[in-house]
Scaffold this active site. Structure first.
Site, short mmCIF file in Angstrom:
data_model
loop_
_atom_site.label_atom_id
_atom_site.label_comp_id
_atom_site.label_asym_id
_atom_site.label_seq_id
_atom_site.Cartn_x
_atom_site.Cartn_y
_atom_site.Cartn_z
N CYS A 61 0.89 -1.17 0.00
CA CYS A 61 0.00 0.00 0.00
C CYS A 61 0.93 1.22 0.00
O CYS A 61 2.07 1.10 -0.45
CB CYS A 61 -0.96 -0.03 1.20
SG CYS A 61 -0.17 0.18 2.80
N LYS A 62 0.48 2.35 0.50
CA LYS A 62 1.33 3.54 0.45
C LYS A 62 2.51 3.44 1.43
O LYS A 62 3.65 3.67 1.05
CB LYS A 62 0.52 4.80 0.72
CG LYS A 62 1.34 6.07 0.58
CD LYS A 62 0.49 7.31 0.67
CE LYS A 62 1.34 8.56 0.47
NZ LYS A 62 0.52 9.78 0.52
#
Length: 109
Positions: A61-62
């Site tokens: 994810c980020k």
């Protein structure tokens, strides 16, 4: 305990047999992602389990929070998963290859 790896522990290029699952939202994916990754936003994961790649899966994810949640859930389903600690922010900072769907250079948003 969530199985995790830092960017330094991820071979470049990625080895055969290691799939990547990106659990970010659509807009994040469109701006920049790992080429060849499978995109299933975190909230869609329970309904799209059949789309999760087989074999060992690196989940991103980020920064690692959402992917950590995904790894916890997927490991309970018996899937061989590991979380990328630092996520796409660390991936990009390490100069790893990314692609974009926007027509602009890839970036992490």
């Amino acid at each position: 305990m969530i199985p995790s790896v830092s960017i330094d522990g991820v071979p470049d290029p990625l080895p055969e047999g290691l799939a990547v699952l990106d659990v970010r939202e659509d807009v994040e994916w469109e701006h920049g992602h790992i080429d060849g990754a499978v995109h299933i936003p975190l909230m869609d994961l329970p309904h799209r389990l059949d789309e999760v790649p087989s074999g060992q899966v690196l989940v991103v994810c980020k920064v690692g929070g959402r992917s950590g949640q995904a790894v916890g859930y997927l490991s309970q389903q018996g899937i061989d998963v590991v979380n990328l600690d630092g996520g796409m922010v660390d991936w990009a900072a390490a100069g790893r290859s990314m692609v974009s769907e926007t027509g602009q250079p890839p970036t992490v948003v």
